[in-house]
Design an enzyme around this catalytic site. Structure first.
Site, PDB file in Angstrom:
ATOM      1  N   SER A  59      -6.595  -0.468   6.142  1.00  0.00           N
ATOM      2  CA  SER A  59      -7.206   1.127   5.855  1.00  0.00           C
ATOM      3  C   SER A  59      -8.442   0.809   4.823  1.00  0.00           C
ATOM      4  O   SER A  59      -9.327   1.975   4.775  1.00  0.00           O
ATOM      5  CB  SER A  59      -6.083   1.914   5.085  1.00  0.00           C
ATOM      6  OG  SER A  59      -5.332   1.146   4.234  1.00  0.00           O
ATOM      7  N   GLY A  62       7.981  -0.927   6.942  1.00  0.00           N
ATOM      8  CA  GLY A  62       7.772  -0.444   5.656  1.00  0.00           C
ATOM      9  C   GLY A  62       7.971   1.118   5.518  1.00  0.00           C
ATOM     10  O   GLY A  62       7.272   1.791   5.780  1.00  0.00           O
ATOM     11  N   ASP A 116      -7.359  -5.540   1.416  1.00  0.00           N
ATOM     12  CA  ASP A 116      -8.160  -6.463   2.093  1.00  0.00           C
ATOM     13  C   ASP A 116      -7.655  -7.917   2.131  1.00  0.00           C
ATOM     14  O   ASP A 116      -7.707  -8.550   3.265  1.00  0.00           O
ATOM     15  CB  ASP A 116      -9.457  -6.700   1.092  1.00  0.00           C
ATOM     16  CG  ASP A 116     -10.216  -5.093   1.076  1.00  0.00           C
ATOM     17  OD1 ASP A 116     -10.513  -4.681   1.931  1.00  0.00           O
ATOM     18  OD2 ASP A 116     -10.052  -4.961  -0.024  1.00  0.00           O
ATOM     19  N   VAL A 138       4.363   5.016   1.385  1.00  0.00           N
ATOM     20  CA  VAL A 138       3.322   5.095   2.364  1.00  0.00           C
ATOM     21  C   VAL A 138       3.706   5.090   3.760  1.00  0.00           C
ATOM     22  O   VAL A 138       3.154   6.074   4.666  1.00  0.00           O
ATOM     23  CB  VAL A 138       2.176   3.894   1.976  1.00  0.00           C
ATOM     24  CG1 VAL A 138       1.176   3.798   2.970  1.00  0.00           C
ATOM     25  CG2 VAL A 138       1.911   4.046   0.585  1.00  0.00           C
ATOM     26  N   HIS A 195     -11.320  -2.733  -1.596  1.00  0.00           N
ATOM     27  CA  HIS A 195     -10.526  -1.516  -2.135  1.00  0.00           C
ATOM     28  C   HIS A 195      -9.891  -1.899  -3.433  1.00  0.00           C
ATOM     29  O   HIS A 195      -8.855  -2.360  -3.545  1.00  0.00           O
ATOM     30  CB  HIS A 195      -9.724  -1.055  -1.046  1.00  0.00           C
ATOM     31  CG  HIS A 195      -8.600   0.029  -1.380  1.00  0.00           C
ATOM     32  ND1 HIS A 195      -8.949   1.255  -1.809  1.00  0.00           N
ATOM     33  CD2 HIS A 195      -7.399   0.060  -1.344  1.00  0.00           C
ATOM     34  CE1 HIS A 195      -7.917   1.667  -2.056  1.00  0.00           C
ATOM     35  NE2 HIS A 195      -6.891   1.195  -1.935  1.00  0.00           N
ATOM     36  N   ARG A 243     -13.218  10.238  -0.873  1.00  0.00           N
ATOM     37  CA  ARG A 243     -13.335  10.981  -2.328  1.00  0.00           C
ATOM     38  C   ARG A 243     -14.962  10.874  -2.620  1.00  0.00           C
ATOM     39  O   ARG A 243     -15.307  11.847  -3.113  1.00  0.00           O
ATOM     40  CB  ARG A 243     -12.650   9.932  -3.274  1.00  0.00           C
ATOM     41  CG  ARG A 243     -12.386  10.505  -4.547  1.00  0.00           C
ATOM     42  CD  ARG A 243     -11.320  10.119  -5.361  1.00  0.00           C
ATOM     43  NE  ARG A 243     -11.466  10.715  -6.673  1.00  0.00           N
ATOM     44  CZ  ARG A 243     -11.016  11.825  -6.838  1.00  0.00           C
ATOM     45  NH1 ARG A 243     -10.295  12.598  -5.880  1.00  0.00           N
ATOM     46  NH2 ARG A 243     -10.845  12.551  -8.045  1.00  0.00           N
ATOM     47  N   SER A 263      -0.649  -2.382   3.262  1.00  0.00           N
ATOM     48  CA  SER A 263      -0.265  -2.785   1.974  1.00  0.00           C
ATOM     49  C   SER A 263      -1.265  -3.342   1.025  1.00  0.00           C
ATOM     50  O   SER A 263      -2.398  -3.978   1.602  1.00  0.00           O
ATOM     51  CB  SER A 263       0.751  -3.989   2.266  1.00  0.00           C
ATOM     52  OG  SER A 263       1.735  -3.372   3.432  1.00  0.00           O
ATOM     53  N   ASN A 264      -1.001  -3.096  -0.127  1.00  0.00           N
ATOM     54  CA  ASN A 264      -2.021  -3.705  -1.047  1.00  0.00           C
ATOM     55  C   ASN A 264      -1.776  -4.932  -1.585  1.00  0.00           C
ATOM     56  O   ASN A 264      -0.551  -5.434  -1.801  1.00  0.00           O
ATOM     57  CB  ASN A 264      -2.127  -2.512  -2.294  1.00  0.00           C
ATOM     58  CG  ASN A 264      -3.179  -1.413  -1.841  1.00  0.00           C
ATOM     59  OD1 ASN A 264      -4.095  -1.822  -1.295  1.00  0.00           O
ATOM     60  ND2 ASN A 264      -2.685  -0.444  -2.396  1.00  0.00           N
ATOM     61  N   PRO A 265      -2.809  -5.646  -2.149  1.00  0.00           N
ATOM     62  CA  PRO A 265      -4.193  -5.527  -1.963  1.00  0.00           C
ATOM     63  C   PRO A 265      -4.718  -5.609  -0.467  1.00  0.00           C
ATOM     64  O   PRO A 265      -4.552  -6.689   0.060  1.00  0.00           O
ATOM     65  CB  PRO A 265      -4.634  -6.479  -3.019  1.00  0.00           C
ATOM     66  CG  PRO A 265      -3.804  -7.766  -2.836  1.00  0.00           C
ATOM     67  CD  PRO A 265      -2.378  -6.941  -2.643  1.00  0.00           C
ATOM     68  N   ASP A 284     -11.609   5.924  -0.485  1.00  0.00           N
ATOM     69  CA  ASP A 284     -12.549   5.853  -1.564  1.00  0.00           C
ATOM     70  C   ASP A 284     -13.853   6.596  -0.961  1.00  0.00           C
ATOM     71  O   ASP A 284     -14.476   7.290  -1.601  1.00  0.00           O
ATOM     72  CB  ASP A 284     -13.019   4.372  -1.930  1.00  0.00           C
ATOM     73  CG  ASP A 284     -11.691   3.532  -2.227  1.00  0.00           C
ATOM     74  OD1 ASP A 284     -11.300   3.448  -3.270  1.00  0.00           O
ATOM     75  OD2 ASP A 284     -10.881   3.092  -1.258  1.00  0.00           O
ATOM     76  N   ARG A 298      -4.565  -4.382  -7.809  1.00  0.00           N
ATOM     77  CA  ARG A 298      -4.220  -4.606  -6.358  1.00  0.00           C
ATOM     78  C   ARG A 298      -4.046  -6.272  -6.330  1.00  0.00           C
ATOM     79  O   ARG A 298      -3.029  -6.620  -5.394  1.00  0.00           O
ATOM     80  CB  ARG A 298      -5.083  -4.076  -5.508  1.00  0.00           C
ATOM     81  CG  ARG A 298      -5.218  -2.448  -5.524  1.00  0.00           C
ATOM     82  CD  ARG A 298      -6.024  -1.839  -4.318  1.00  0.00           C
ATOM     83  NE  ARG A 298      -6.007  -0.515  -4.515  1.00  0.00           N
ATOM     84  CZ  ARG A 298      -6.705   0.140  -5.145  1.00  0.00           C
ATOM     85  NH1 ARG A 298      -7.505  -0.319  -6.126  1.00  0.00           N
ATOM     86  NH2 ARG A 298      -6.563   1.404  -5.307  1.00  0.00           N
TER      87      ARG A 298
END
Ligand code: ADP
Length: 310
Positions: free
Chosen positions: A140, A7, A120, A11, A172, A148, A116-118, A145, A85
């Site tokens: 990741s 990918g 989890d 990202v 996430h 931050r 890649s999301n979502p 989060d 997500r």
């Protein structure tokens, strides 16, 4: 160290760029359905190497992933404005049914790092499809989060972010849990530090920080359509922890046998990351409210994962 990235969109390519700037990988291979894009990204990033570190960056096919110590999985559909997500789930599940076997055929010893999301649920899908030992597949998760959360607490307290230890756990996404009761600075709970410094963390301050952490991705997507710099740097940081066998404590997402009475759910907890991937998981000490919030987050993720038939 050789790193494969599947990918080469925003990202994946930013992760490659961060790896080059940090000098973490000597050899980077970008694989994408869009071969022209992968080639263009590889060349563009290769042109940064004279200003950074000697890294070989190229585009390739799955066969070129052979020998990778880590393969970052950043393929799939991008999050659109207004998307949660979990909306991305169905679109991305199909993508990974193709990608995972192709990666494993060529890089059977690699750690798989999912971006890649979502994230989890995709991590759960990749773990189930790959059947690799626990720890060799992780996502990741809430690394950004948590970063931050630390940064905002640090700003409030007037302390360097590196001296503040705080984690965001669970999904996430919308149900994530800011682990307030476990946040410390100098080994002292942050609420107490705040009182000592005359900068109390009252209800209003807490809810501003909570909102800012929880809504950060939405705000960025609203402004620029997607997010890539933060996560690209975060992925590069994780790869470095693997490469140097750092045993770095990070809130990353991995299959968890039992959390809050929910079995085999993939979510973020504080985990030790080193050579081989996730080496250990710590069991946090939660308040009653946090127990309930984490259980809600775990249930939601368990249901989302169950909805995907592989
Ligand atoms: P993000 O912002 O998450 O990086 P992008 O849309 O920029 O999202 O990048 C996702 C990349 O994944 C695209 O370049 C797309 O071509 C790629 N991709 C989608 N499906 C596959 C697949 N089956 N195999 C490899 N790459 C894929």
């Amino acid at each position: 160290m050789k790193v494969g990235i599947v990918g080469a969109g925003a990202v994946g390519s930013t992760a490659a760029y961060a790896l080059v700037l940090q000098g973490t990988a000597s050899d980077i291979v970008l694989v994408d359905l869009n071969a022209k894009l992968a080639e263009a990204q590889a060349q563009d990033i290769q042109h940064a190497t004279p200003f950074a570190w000697a890294s070989r960056v190229r585009a390739g096919g799955y066969a070129d992933l052979a020998g990778s110590q880590v393969v970052v999985l950043a393929a799939g559909a991008a999050q659109r404005p207004g998307d949660t997500r979990l909306d991305l789930l169905d679109r991305n599940a199909a993508v990974f049914r193709q990608i995972v076997p192709a990666v494993l055929d060529n890089a059977p010893d690699a750690v798989l790092l999912v971006a890649s999301n979502p994230v989890d649920v995709v991590t759960d899908i990749v773990a189930r499809l790959s059947r690799l030992p626990p720890g060799r597949v992780f996502g990741s998760g809430t690394i950004l989060d948590s970063a931050r959360f630390r940064a905002l607490l640090a700003e409030h307290l007037g302390i360097a972010p590196t001296s503040v230890h705080a984690y965001v756990l669970g999904e996430h996404g919308d149900s994530e849990v800011l682990w307030w009761s476990g946040a410390t600075a100098g080994g002292i709970p942050v609420a107490e530090v705040a009182d000592q410094l005359g900068r109390p963390l009252d209800e209003a301050a807490r809810s501003t920080i909570d909102e800012s952490v929880r809504r950060a991705a939405y705000r960025i997507i609203d402004g620029k359509g997607a997010t890539w710099f933060g996560i690209g740097a975060g992925l590069s940081r994780i790869v470095r922890a693997i490469n140097k066998d750092e045993r770095l404590l990070l809130s990353v997402s991995a299959q968890t046998p039992d959390i809050e009475g929910i079995h085999d759910v993939t979510l973020s907890l504080p985990r030790i990351v080193g050579a081989g991937g996730v080496l250990e998981t710590l069991k946090p000490d939660f308040s009653d409210e946090e127990h309930a919030a984490l259980r809600r987050s775990a249930l939601l993720l368990r249901e989302a994962a169950d909805s995907i038939k592989l």
